[in-house]
Design a protein around this motif. Structure first.
Motif, short mmCIF file in Angstrom:
data_model
loop_
_atom_site.label_atom_id
_atom_site.label_comp_id
_atom_site.label_asym_id
_atom_site.label_seq_id
_atom_site.Cartn_x
_atom_site.Cartn_y
_atom_site.Cartn_z
N MET A 1 65.48 25.65 66.16
CA MET A 1 66.75 26.23 66.15
C MET A 1 67.78 25.32 65.70
O MET A 1 68.62 25.74 64.98
CB MET A 1 67.04 26.89 67.70
CG MET A 1 68.03 27.71 67.63
SD MET A 1 67.47 29.44 66.56
CE MET A 1 68.85 30.26 66.39
N THR A 2 68.07 24.24 66.27
CA THR A 2 69.03 23.31 65.81
C THR A 2 69.07 22.99 64.19
O THR A 2 70.03 23.11 63.24
CB THR A 2 68.74 21.99 66.30
OG1 THR A 2 68.81 22.24 67.74
CG2 THR A 2 69.70 20.93 66.15
N ALA B 1 70.15 26.37 62.34
CA ALA B 1 71.56 26.66 62.44
C ALA B 1 72.18 25.61 61.46
O ALA B 1 73.00 26.20 60.51
CB ALA B 1 72.15 26.29 63.74
N TYR B 2 72.07 24.34 61.60
CA TYR B 2 72.51 23.29 60.79
C TYR B 2 72.07 23.62 59.22
O TYR B 2 72.74 23.36 58.31
CB TYR B 2 72.55 21.91 61.23
CG TYR B 2 73.39 21.57 62.51
CD1 TYR B 2 74.63 22.17 62.58
CD2 TYR B 2 72.67 20.85 63.57
CE1 TYR B 2 75.05 22.03 64.00
CE2 TYR B 2 73.39 20.78 64.92
CZ TYR B 2 74.58 21.49 64.80
OH TYR B 2 75.38 21.23 65.94
N ALA C 1 73.81 26.07 57.38
CA ALA C 1 75.31 25.67 57.05
C ALA C 1 75.07 24.71 55.71
O ALA C 1 76.01 25.06 54.79
CB ALA C 1 75.87 24.89 58.14
N ALA C 2 74.25 23.83 55.94
CA ALA C 2 74.01 23.00 54.41
C ALA C 2 73.61 23.71 53.53
O ALA C 2 74.20 23.65 52.25
CB ALA C 2 72.93 21.83 54.83
N PHE D 1 76.56 25.79 51.91
CA PHE D 1 77.54 25.00 51.05
C PHE D 1 76.85 24.64 49.74
O PHE D 1 77.47 24.68 48.71
CB PHE D 1 77.77 23.76 52.09
CG PHE D 1 79.02 22.79 51.56
CD1 PHE D 1 80.06 22.92 52.12
CD2 PHE D 1 78.59 21.70 50.57
CE1 PHE D 1 81.11 22.46 51.86
CE2 PHE D 1 79.67 20.98 50.18
CZ PHE D 1 80.94 21.18 50.85
N LEU E 1 78.83 26.44 60.55
CA LEU E 1 78.79 25.02 61.12
C LEU E 1 79.63 25.19 62.48
O LEU E 1 79.28 24.67 63.37
CB LEU E 1 79.38 23.92 60.24
CG LEU E 1 79.44 22.52 60.52
CD1 LEU E 1 77.80 22.30 60.92
CD2 LEU E 1 79.90 21.84 59.50
N ALA F 1 77.73 26.83 65.16
CA ALA F 1 76.56 26.17 65.70
C ALA F 1 76.86 25.11 66.37
O ALA F 1 76.22 24.80 67.41
CB ALA F 1 75.72 25.66 64.27
N ILE F 2 78.23 24.40 65.97
CA ILE F 2 78.65 23.32 67.04
C ILE F 2 78.94 23.80 68.31
O ILE F 2 78.79 23.40 69.41
CB ILE F 2 79.59 22.41 66.49
CG1 ILE F 2 79.07 21.75 65.03
CG2 ILE F 2 80.16 21.60 67.32
CD1 ILE F 2 80.11 20.92 64.31
N TYR G 1 78.48 26.68 69.86
CA TYR G 1 77.50 27.64 70.66
C TYR G 1 76.93 26.59 71.94
O TYR G 1 76.40 25.70 71.89
CB TYR G 1 76.47 28.11 69.90
CG TYR G 1 75.38 29.19 70.49
CD1 TYR G 1 76.11 30.44 70.73
CD2 TYR G 1 74.21 28.97 71.00
CE1 TYR G 1 75.39 31.43 71.25
CE2 TYR G 1 73.46 30.00 71.77
CZ TYR G 1 74.13 31.29 71.69
OH TYR G 1 73.47 32.21 72.59
N ARG G 2 77.01 27.69 73.13
CA ARG G 2 76.34 27.09 74.18
C ARG G 2 75.39 28.26 74.69
O ARG G 2 75.60 29.35 75.06
CB ARG G 2 77.53 26.80 75.48
CG ARG G 2 77.10 25.77 76.47
CD ARG G 2 78.01 25.56 77.54
NE ARG G 2 79.21 25.42 77.08
CZ ARG G 2 80.15 25.62 77.94
NH1 ARG G 2 80.03 25.84 79.01
NH2 ARG G 2 81.66 25.12 77.54
N SER G 3 73.97 27.80 74.93
CA SER G 3 72.94 28.66 75.21
C SER G 3 73.16 29.08 76.64
O SER G 3 73.66 28.55 77.73
CB SER G 3 71.54 27.83 75.40
OG SER G 3 71.39 27.45 74.06
#
Lengths: 107, 252
Positions: A1-2, A5-6, A9-10, A13, A43, A46-47, A49-51
């Protein structure tokens, strides 16, 4: 998942940047720029967000209340309007929207 | 530089950028594992300190109100830039000879009915979203956009508009400036009555959950709503004037 999400974003971009470089139309450039901008929203989300956590809004909201946006989305819309206005001016002056065919800028 | 050379140069740069991004993202917290203190502290003080139940608005209009002031001025500047860019150019067909022409959108009966039916509800939703910014999701930015949409709906319904050449619509320009100035004046009120620029506590807390609560946050939201709505109407009017409106034929 990490990674997803990132990665999104990349991807947004870089895909937007590719679009800007390859574009043959100023309006395409403006749209690609907004794709690049949207990568920053992904981004940020994603940074931050808290599950398993709830949105930090402590009122009893009837279910279905929508409207959560970033102030930046509005700012982006107005800045896009300015860029499109620039495209309108460029078309008036050069008769084309292809950045490669605009030639030398005149005063 | 030729097109292919430009693409090669870009590809080299993009590969480097991708590598840097991968390196940077590797150092970020895992998705869902945000542990920063900032968010927790802000969420804890929003209720007790300001009687604001929407932490997002509390952050934007109180903790980081100066940032929001700057964002608002980006919107303000963007609207003025759009007006400056789209103003009448020398050598273009003159509309100035008939400054009092009444313009009308090309519209259809179905669009007119839907537009007329939506005008009222959209206004109410806009005011609702602006007014409840400190309580529930919403606020000046979102509500301002909806308010501007009201103007669009009215024009789509076939309203006749008079847009003098070289001049943005006066009323929209007025609320645009009023909103921007209002935000700064409310900030100065914080300086005078509470000792810090954009301090919102001077207006009193109110009861948590009441419409008038959260200090000056609702007032700042109203200012932002006016500013955003005005800016977007000004921008849309400039684009509309370009060629989306037709001069109304005098009725014979």
């Amino acid at each position: 998942m990490t990674l997803l999400a990132y990665g999104v974003a990349a991807w947004l971009f870089l895909a937007g940047l590719v679009g800007i470089v390859r574009s043959r139309n100023l309006i395409g450039v403006v749209i690609c720029l907004s794709v690049v901008q949207s990568s920053t929203y992904v981004l940020l989300l994603a940074i931050g967000y808290r599950s398993g956590a709830k949105a930090p809004i402590f009122a009893d909201i009837p279910s279905g209340t929508p409207v959560v946006t970033l102030t930046d989305v509005v700012v982006e819309a107005t800045v896009t309007a300015v860029l499109l206005a620039l495209a309108v001016q460029a078309h008036k002056r050069f008769g084309t929207l292809d950045p490669d065919r605009m030639g030398v800028m005149r005063g | 530089m030729s097109r292919s050379a430009r693409l090669i140069v870009f590809a080299a740069g993009a590969v480097g950028l991708a590598a840097l991004m991968a390196w940077g993202f590797a150092g970020l917290p895992d998705f869902g594992g945000y542990t920063g203190r900032y968010g927790r502290i802000v969420a804890q003080i929003a209720g007790p300190d300001r009687a604001a139940t929407n932490t997002v608005t509390f952050t934007a209009f109180d903790v980081r109100a100066v940032d929001t002031l700057v964002e608002e001025f980006i919107v303000f500047a963007a609207a003025i830039a759009a007006v400056a860019l789209l103003r009448h150019q020398r050598g273009e067909p003159e509309r100035a000879e008939h400054p009092d022409d009444v313009l009308r959108p090309r519209t259809s009966p179905a669009l007119m009915v839907v537009g007329a039916a939506l005008a009222g509800p959209t206004t109410v939703i806009a005011l609702n979203v602006i007014a409840h910014g400190a309580l529930t999701p919403g606020g000046g930015f979102q509500g301002g956009v909806v308010l501007a949409a009201t103007a669009v709906v009215i024009v789509a319904a076939g309203a006749r508009v008079r847009l003098p050449p070289d001049e943005p619509p006066r009323f929209a320009e007025f609320i645009h400036g009023l909103g921007a100035a209002g935000f700064v004046l409310l900030g100065l009120a914080g300086l005078v009555f509470a000792g810090a620029f954009l301090n919102t506590t001077w207006a009193g807390h109110g009861t948590t959950g009441a419409l008038l609560s959260g200090g000056a946050i609702p007032l700042l939201n109203v200012a932002t709503g006016l500013e955003v709505a005005g800016a977007i109407i000004v921008i849309l009017a400039e684009f509309l004037e370009q060629n989306m409106l037709v001069v109304e034929e005098p009725e014979s």
